[in-house]
Design an enzyme around this catalytic site. Sequence first.
Site, short mmCIF file in Angstrom:
data_model
loop_
_atom_site.label_atom_id
_atom_site.label_comp_id
_atom_site.label_asym_id
_atom_site.label_seq_id
_atom_site.Cartn_x
_atom_site.Cartn_y
_atom_site.Cartn_z
N ASP A 56 0.83 -1.20 0.00
CA ASP A 56 0.00 0.00 0.00
C ASP A 56 0.86 1.25 0.00
O ASP A 56 0.58 2.24 -0.68
CB ASP A 56 -0.93 -0.01 1.22
N GLU A 111 -1.34 -5.31 -4.39
CA GLU A 111 -0.49 -4.55 -3.46
C GLU A 111 0.52 -5.47 -2.78
O GLU A 111 1.68 -5.08 -2.55
CB GLU A 111 -1.36 -3.86 -2.40
#
Length: 245
Positions: free
Chosen positions: A61, A132
């Site tokens: 992230d 991610e």
Amino acid sequence: MSSSVPEEVSYPRRQRQLQSVILKLGLPESSPVQWHLLDKALTHPSISSTENYEQLEFIGDAVVRIAASELLMELYPDASVGEFSAIRKILVSDRTLAQLADSYSLEQDLLMDRGTASDKLGRSSRLADAFEAILGALYLSTHTLELIRPWLDSHFTVLSTEIRKDPARRDYKSALQEWTQAVHKVLPEYKLITVESQKRTAEPFTAQVWVQGEPYGTGKGRSRKAAEQAAAQDALFKIKTTEEG
């Protein structure tokens, strides 16, 4: 930093599958990938409560935001911070990341149980999370972006160009909200100022955004929502001008 031979996973079939993922991304076979991390990145929590993608997703992230930020500064050195934030918000959104995962057919490489695989409503978030996590695994393999930017940049370059051509896709309101919360600990307030006849103007709505009782920006649009976005954009431009001054 590992080579492509050490750190292989225990099962040859899975190792070949992971190597195919690297090739799909356009990276060389000899890329210094930590294969056990990539294996975790493509393992859903429904398969293992400990050896899954959740921690790598946390890293990824942050990684995707850094990669997007670096690219945007290189592509548009004269753009405002507000514009950077608005474009980046779209680039790193779950929707965008899930679409990228789909473009590489990564779902077929994601280990999950049958119940999870049949959950169509959760598909987009699963793909975004796994994407991610892959970025997190690739980053931790070298502690640089060398395994990420060579293939991710092309996607983000095309998408950011499209976003800049279509202002309606930029979320200036969210970017302004991030700024007001960080600086003033408050939310911006939007007020509809005027609504003119559509026969007289293509943008009949005029909105104003206020922060702490003061007007920060004004904008026009075809709808109230568009006018509020324009007001937020105007506010972000004025904020940048003030900060630079």
